[in-house]
Write a protein that holds these residues in place. Sequence first.
Motif, PDB file in Angstrom:
ATOM      1  N   ASP A   1      -7.763 -10.367  11.483  1.00 26.89           N
ATOM      2  CA  ASP A   1      -7.755  -9.306  10.466  1.00 26.89           C
ATOM      3  C   ASP A   1      -9.202  -8.939  10.112  1.00 26.89           C
ATOM      4  O   ASP A   1      -9.523  -8.699   8.956  1.00 26.89           O
ATOM      5  CB  ASP A   1      -6.975  -9.739   9.224  1.00 26.89           C
TER       6      ASP A   1
ATOM      7  N   TYR B   1       0.823  -1.233   0.000  1.00 27.97           N
ATOM      8  CA  TYR B   1       0.000   0.000   0.000  1.00 27.97           C
ATOM      9  C   TYR B   1       0.848   1.270   0.000  1.00 27.97           C
ATOM     10  O   TYR B   1       0.535   2.237   0.705  1.00 27.97           O
ATOM     11  CB  TYR B   1      -0.928   0.052   1.221  1.00 27.97           C
TER      12      TYR B   1
ATOM     13  N   ASN C   1     -10.773  -4.512   0.395  1.00 25.29           N
ATOM     14  CA  ASN C   1     -10.091  -5.718   0.888  1.00 25.29           C
ATOM     15  C   ASN C   1     -10.453  -6.019   2.332  1.00 25.29           C
ATOM     16  O   ASN C   1     -10.334  -5.149   3.196  1.00 25.29           O
ATOM     17  CB  ASN C   1      -8.569  -5.510   0.850  1.00 25.29           C
TER      18      ASN C   1
ATOM     19  N   SER D   1      -6.218  -9.053   1.699  1.00 25.73           N
ATOM     20  CA  SER D   1      -4.785  -9.045   1.440  1.00 25.73           C
ATOM     21  C   SER D   1      -4.018  -9.414   2.693  1.00 25.73           C
ATOM     22  O   SER D   1      -4.227  -8.770   3.726  1.00 25.73           O
ATOM     23  CB  SER D   1      -4.345  -7.660   0.970  1.00 25.73           C
TER      24      SER D   1
END
Length: 445
Positions: A317, A157, A338, A290
């Motif tokens: 996550d 990113y 994502n 991701s």
Amino acid sequence: MKTSQIIIKNALIVNYNEETHADILITGNKIALIDRNISAPGAYVIDAGGKYVIPGGIDTHVHFALPTFAGLTADDFLTGSHAAIWGGTTSVIDFVTPLHGQSLVQAYLQRQAEASGALVNVFFHVSPIEWTENTAQQMSQLVKDYGVTSFKVYMAYKNSIGIDDKTLIKVLETAGRLGALTIVHCENDEIIEYLRDKYYSQGKTLPLYHPLSRPDEAEAEAIGRLSLYAKSLDVPVYAVHVSTEKGINIIRQRQAEGVQFFAETCPQYLTFTDEVYDAPFVEAAKYVMSPPLRKEHDRDALWEALGDGTVSTIGTDHCSFTNDQKAMGKDDFRHIPNGAGGVEHRLEILFTLGVASRKLTMQQFVQLTSYNAAQIFRLKGKGMIAQGYDADLVIWDPEQKHTISVENHKMNADNNIYEGIEVVGQAETVIIGGKVVKDQGQLFV
Ligand code: URP
Ligand code: ZN
């Protein structure tokens, strides 16, 4: 339900290193005594016969109310907490991501205020997204004045919150000097961005191109590079959401060399493979995260790494989006937000696929779901059932079965990546800070 004293009778207490038959006396928000045949007049008594009593789960990696290009993630601190409690998680570690130019301390205080409605304990990893003349001082203030123990940086990113290697090295060295841990999203940004644009320009727009543009080598290369920096600077590091066999092999090798390299993986990488992307958009988009889901050999390697201790923690996550949010990418996989939800299912997935399938012992289950996280992130009073520790605990019924479904989950999104999976094991009673917050299928919050 608030009582000043609770006795849990007939507990089979599972800690990271032992299993003990005893009663537990909770006074106020602490575990006051563990002994046989405890009695305390007026105490609220819960019978845990036939069940395990385990430390409250600690999810090392959640994103509640995360601002993204698709709007805020579907779960805020309230709905995320409900889901966490339902599944036996009593503490979460979320993230502080400042805006460019914003002070880390100011961003931390702002995020703390945003989390004020949470019903579970909330801690934060703080993300330096740039290096300025004030960054080291701000990191120091966060550690010394606010008790921050970890900083999170992104090797991916780079066009938004990711950092270059020069900054990474400065963060690693500064955190190391402060006695803090740097946790890292390890993916090689250059090749990923190149492949994403290449596929799109060739008219390859389906979710299927998400995993193809994030190859396992991209994760392994970044893990290897991070391990080089950790070794050279002699600082501890922690890779979040490790998903590949290649990455695991590097980490295991570095650990053997004496590098303090901790690893986290997530239930989704232990459950699914990239076959899920070969599906109509709505179904496939749910799994766009991701790093992406991988191959069977990667999944096997992750299970092996849990068994041999290469991986220390399981974070979800949790980063949930609604189907409408996911639909932003229906003509271009690069625009699918994502992430996926999972905070509710972490313990039951690990218990079902791990303990009930005889890949993990109950003590390993406790290490992976709470104890190791408490140790690594120095969460005082957490991760153990022992006198003087915080009364965050879960009565775990190993026999209870249910089928995961969007129809009855507590998370806020209108999709669930675990839809239809039958799990065994359930958090029957959940206690946070001496307060019963879930019992017999009811939330008391
Ligand atoms: O896809 C994911 N994991 N979204 C959340 C942000 C991150 O990379 O952890
Ligand atoms: Zn994340």
